[in-house]
Design a protein around this motif. Structure first.
Motif, PDB file in Angstrom:
ATOM      1  N   ARG A 190       0.851  -1.109   0.100  1.00 50.95           N
ATOM      2  CA  ARG A 190       0.154  -0.021  -0.233  1.00 50.95           C
ATOM      3  C   ARG A 190       0.816   1.183   0.066  1.00 50.95           C
ATOM      4  NH1 ARG A 190      -3.029  -0.321   5.832  1.00 50.95           N
ATOM      5  NH2 ARG A 190      -3.418  -2.329   4.795  1.00 50.95           N
ATOM      6  N   MET A 191       0.207   2.266  -0.293  1.00 52.02           N
ATOM      7  CA  MET A 191       0.748   3.631  -0.329  1.00 52.02           C
ATOM      8  C   MET A 191       0.710   4.266   1.285  1.00 52.02           C
ATOM      9  SD  MET A 191       2.561   3.739  -2.893  1.00 52.02           S
ATOM     10  CE  MET A 191       2.977   5.596  -2.886  1.00 52.02           C
ATOM     11  N   VAL A 192       1.260   4.862   1.801  1.00 54.59           N
ATOM     12  CA  VAL A 192       1.117   5.603   2.948  1.00 54.59           C
ATOM     13  C   VAL A 192       1.487   7.311   2.833  1.00 54.59           C
ATOM     14  CG1 VAL A 192       1.697   5.775   5.560  1.00 54.59           C
ATOM     15  CG2 VAL A 192       1.604   3.451   4.154  1.00 54.59           C
ATOM     16  N   MET A 193       0.468   8.134   3.340  1.00 58.79           N
ATOM     17  CA  MET A 193       0.900   9.474   3.349  1.00 58.79           C
ATOM     18  C   MET A 193       1.121  10.021   4.620  1.00 58.79           C
ATOM     19  SD  MET A 193      -2.244  10.931   0.982  1.00 58.79           S
ATOM     20  CE  MET A 193      -3.534  10.452   2.281  1.00 58.79           C
ATOM     21  N   PHE A 194       2.189  10.931   4.790  1.00 57.30           N
ATOM     22  CA  PHE A 194       2.442  11.763   6.010  1.00 57.30           C
ATOM     23  C   PHE A 194       2.189  13.147   5.785  1.00 57.30           C
ATOM     24  CE2 PHE A 194       4.872   7.585   6.041  1.00 57.30           C
ATOM     25  CZ  PHE A 194       4.689   6.982   7.240  1.00 57.30           C
ATOM     26  N   ILE A 195       1.438  13.487   6.724  1.00 58.37           N
ATOM     27  CA  ILE A 195       0.773  14.921   6.591  1.00 58.37           C
ATOM     28  C   ILE A 195       0.984  15.623   7.852  1.00 58.37           C
ATOM     29  CG2 ILE A 195      -1.186  16.073   5.823  1.00 58.37           C
ATOM     30  CD1 ILE A 195      -2.330  13.311   4.783  1.00 58.37           C
ATOM     31  N   SER A 196       1.474  16.948   7.477  1.00 54.50           N
ATOM     32  CA  SER A 196       1.989  17.703   8.898  1.00 54.50           C
ATOM     33  C   SER A 196       0.705  18.825   8.622  1.00 54.50           C
ATOM     34  CB  SER A 196       3.259  18.662   8.394  1.00 54.50           C
ATOM     35  OG  SER A 196       3.299  19.662   9.748  1.00 54.50           O
ATOM     36  N   SER A 197      -0.130  18.929   9.871  1.00 54.26           N
ATOM     37  CA  SER A 197      -1.447  19.735   9.921  1.00 54.26           C
ATOM     38  C   SER A 197      -0.839  21.006  10.805  1.00 54.26           C
ATOM     39  CB  SER A 197      -2.561  18.909  10.566  1.00 54.26           C
ATOM     40  OG  SER A 197      -3.557  19.940  10.931  1.00 54.26           O
ATOM     41  N   PHE A 198      -0.975  22.179  10.110  1.00 55.33           N
ATOM     42  CA  PHE A 198      -0.272  23.422  10.716  1.00 55.33           C
ATOM     43  C   PHE A 198      -1.182  23.748  12.185  1.00 55.33           C
ATOM     44  CE2 PHE A 198      -0.457  27.904  11.154  1.00 55.33           C
ATOM     45  CZ  PHE A 198       1.009  28.303  11.140  1.00 55.33           C
ATOM     46  N   SER A 199      -2.679  23.563  11.867  1.00 60.22           N
ATOM     47  CA  SER A 199      -3.404  24.096  12.730  1.00 60.22           C
ATOM     48  C   SER A 199      -3.710  23.098  13.939  1.00 60.22           C
ATOM     49  CB  SER A 199      -4.671  24.351  12.301  1.00 60.22           C
ATOM     50  OG  SER A 199      -4.303  25.796  11.565  1.00 60.22           O
ATOM     51  N   ALA A 200      -3.590  21.871  13.813  1.00 62.35           N
ATOM     52  CA  ALA A 200      -3.886  20.722  14.322  1.00 62.35           C
ATOM     53  C   ALA A 200      -2.695  20.270  15.388  1.00 62.35           C
ATOM     54  CB  ALA A 200      -4.425  19.339  13.691  1.00 62.35           C
ATOM     55  N   ASN A 201      -1.420  20.880  14.852  1.00 61.85           N
ATOM     56  CA  ASN A 201      -0.283  20.485  15.471  1.00 61.85           C
ATOM     57  C   ASN A 201       0.273  19.106  15.824  1.00 61.85           C
ATOM     58  OD1 ASN A 201       0.232  23.467  16.374  1.00 61.85           O
ATOM     59  ND2 ASN A 201      -1.839  23.000  17.400  1.00 61.85           N
ATOM     60  N   HIS A 202      -0.360  18.561  14.588  1.00 59.74           N
ATOM     61  CA  HIS A 202       0.217  17.040  14.538  1.00 59.74           C
ATOM     62  C   HIS A 202       0.660  16.857  13.447  1.00 59.74           C
ATOM     63  CE1 HIS A 202      -1.988  16.249  18.218  1.00 59.74           C
ATOM     64  NE2 HIS A 202      -3.288  16.187  17.517  1.00 59.74           N
ATOM     65  N   VAL A 203       1.777  15.226  13.139  1.00 62.07           N
ATOM     66  CA  VAL A 203       1.909  14.913  11.871  1.00 62.07           C
ATOM     67  C   VAL A 203       1.487  13.400  11.808  1.00 62.07           C
ATOM     68  CG1 VAL A 203       3.861  13.872  10.736  1.00 62.07           C
ATOM     69  CG2 VAL A 203       4.086  16.095  11.923  1.00 62.07           C
ATOM     70  N   PHE A 204       0.458  13.346  10.930  1.00 63.98           N
ATOM     71  CA  PHE A 204      -0.427  12.286  10.748  1.00 63.98           C
ATOM     72  C   PHE A 204       0.182  11.085   9.812  1.00 63.98           C
ATOM     73  CE2 PHE A 204      -3.400  15.331  11.656  1.00 63.98           C
ATOM     74  CZ  PHE A 204      -4.105  15.033  12.862  1.00 63.98           C
ATOM     75  N   LYS A 205       0.017   9.767  10.060  1.00 64.85           N
ATOM     76  CA  LYS A 205       0.111   8.748   9.082  1.00 64.85           C
ATOM     77  C   LYS A 205      -1.128   8.389   8.624  1.00 64.85           C
ATOM     78  CE  LYS A 205       1.689   3.974   8.973  1.00 64.85           C
ATOM     79  NZ  LYS A 205       2.452   2.884  10.357  1.00 64.85           N
TER      80      LYS A 205
END
Length: 472
Positions: free
Chosen positions: A394-409
């Motif tokens: 599978r493909m996986v995205m890693f996303i930085s959320s400026f306002s949520a203050n998280h980095v998501f998988k």
């Protein structure tokens, strides 16, 4: 011939690594075969003399190949001083020696290794215009190779390190789908003012866009640092496979391309954009860069709500996503920030952080509209940076959320994130917290680096190798 001269003699001016298959071109210079073949295919001219070159006229350079083999054999028989990384320095500081004698010995060894490593980096860093080896290799050079000191061998060890996963311009495979990271970060540097982005070169040196200090900083693995560039408001940076640095400049609404030591190579001024309703970049916030393996440059033109593509040596850009004005429709974008190009599966597909629409859009190559692969107003509150990685299935995205203050998988097309891998403690300045995270990058060991802009620091989250021990 000095040991430093010999080092340069054995290193390709394009890859900046030891030769594996050296060939001599018509310009009289020697290159790694694969690198110069790619270069000629794209440019048709010498990277040094600018004269016309032909792939059919590349000649194997046996003398240099023999010299490299002799050097490797000598290296294997010698005691090599290890380079001192930032993490090593922190570990030594945290673990006091049992005796004053051992402490002194450790300090002496670290100093020698650090000095050798720093000398290496400053000496070996070069541009595509550096003078390099001619075809007339001599036996004396091979003899010099066999007499190198242990400190000079430390230099070559660093040049042969694998290229960072974040700089390849491709989508490397992750160790496993269940990969996890430490919940607490390690501060790499905090001498910054709102850092917007980071990049990691092939030697694991970290380049930071110290945005509000109007400078570009380079942090070496031995703990030292240098200023590469001043008088630039750099929202985004990218390093290509040759360690050239691409930097967006919000002051001039342009992209500068620099050598690894900060020397200007060329500028993309963004004043000629084909198929656009505007005629100039408008960099507002963090326009992101991506450079693929063919040196095609992708730029998120945030203020014009579009993504532009520049082919190598092109003087005009092409709109490849958005460009239909600001809005929420599938053929529109609203302040696009981070971008990542898939070069493995759906070739040329662009993943875009559509910030004000709180979604991730995928634009296939040649498409007229995007496909929403992630959307969640709570979790994807102002996504600003994205990395795309692959596992076995599978493909996986890693996303930085400026306002949520998280980095998501995040798995594409899922309704919510699979997990929070950085900033698990939410907003704040503790080790497990983030404040307005922006750029994210992985090193070749899958450690995650985050430009924690609100805390004026860069955080490193260690990859948990045991999380993949029992994976399929």
């Amino acid at each position: 011939m000095s040991s430093v001269d010999t080092q340069q003699y054995l290193i390709c001016p394009l890859t900046l690594q030891l030769f594996n298959e050296p060939v001599t071109a018509e310009d009289g210079h020697t290159y790694e075969r694969k690198a110069i073949t790619e270069w000629i295919t794209q440019h048709s001219t010498s990277p040094i003399t600018k004269k016309f070159l032909s792939i059919n006229r590349l000649t194997p350079n046996c003398a240099i190949k023999d010299a490299v083999e002799a050097f490797k054999q000598q290296q294997a028989q010698s005691n090599i001083l290890p380079s001192v990384s930032i993490a090593d320095a922190n570990a030594n500081a945290a673990s006091p020696s049992t005796t004053s004698t051992s402490t002194s010995m450790m300090a002496t060894t670290s100093t020698i290794a650090s000095t050798a490593t720093m000398t290496t980096i400053l000496t070996m860093t070069s541009t595509l215009t550096m003078a390099t080896t001619s075809t007339r290799a001599t036996t004396s050079t091979m003899t010099s190779t066999a007499t190198m000191t242990s400190s000079s061998m430390t230099i070559s060890t660093s040049t042969m390190a694998p290229t960072s996963s974040s700089t390849l311009g491709s989508t490397p495979q992750m160790p496993c789908a269940s990969a996890e990271w430490s919940s607490t970060g390690i501060t790499i540097t905090s001498d910054l003012d709102s850092p917007h982005d980071i990049a990691i070169d092939s030697r694991d040196n970290i380049i930071v866009a110290d945005t509000e200090n109007h400078r570009l900083q380079k942090y070496f693995t031995n703990g030292t640092n240098m200023t590469l560039l001043t008088d630039i408001k750099a929202p985004s940076i990218f390093i290509d496979k040759y360690d050239n640095i691409y930097v967006t400049d919000a002051f001039g609404d342009e992209v500068r391309i620099l050598s690894s030591n900060g020397e200007l190579i060329t500028i993309i001024d963004g004043s000629n954009i084909s198929g656009s309703i505007v005629n100039h970049f408008v960099f507002d916030g963090q326009p992101c860069l991506y450079v693929d393996k063919n040196n095609t440059v992708y730029i998120s033109d945030t203020g014009n709500h579009q993504v532009i593509k520049y082919y190598p040596n092109s003087t005009s850009g092409i709109v490849v996503a958005g460009g239909k004005g600001q809005g929420p429709e599938l053929n529109q974008l609203n302040t696009p920030y981070g971008i990542y190009v898939d070069e493995i599966n759906e070739i040329g597909a662009i993943y875009i952080c559509d910030l004000q629409n709180h979604r991730i859009q995928k634009w296939l190559n040649g498409a007229n509209e995007g496909i929403t692969v992630a959307a969640n107003d709570d979790q994807l509150d102002s996504p600003v940076s994205i990395l795309l990685q692959s596992t076995a299935d599978r493909m996986v995205m890693f996303i930085s959320s400026f306002s949520a203050n998280h980095v998501f998988k995040w798995i594409p097309y899922e309704q919510e994130a699979q997990s929070v891998i950085a900033g698990i403690g939410g907003f704040g300045d503790e080790a497990n917290q983030l404040d307005a995270p922006r750029g994210i990058k992985f090193d070749k060991y899958w450690n995650l680096y985050v430009a924690d802009s609100g805390n004026n620091r860069v955080q490193k989250f260690l990859f948990n190798t045991s999380s993949c021990d029992n994976s399929d």
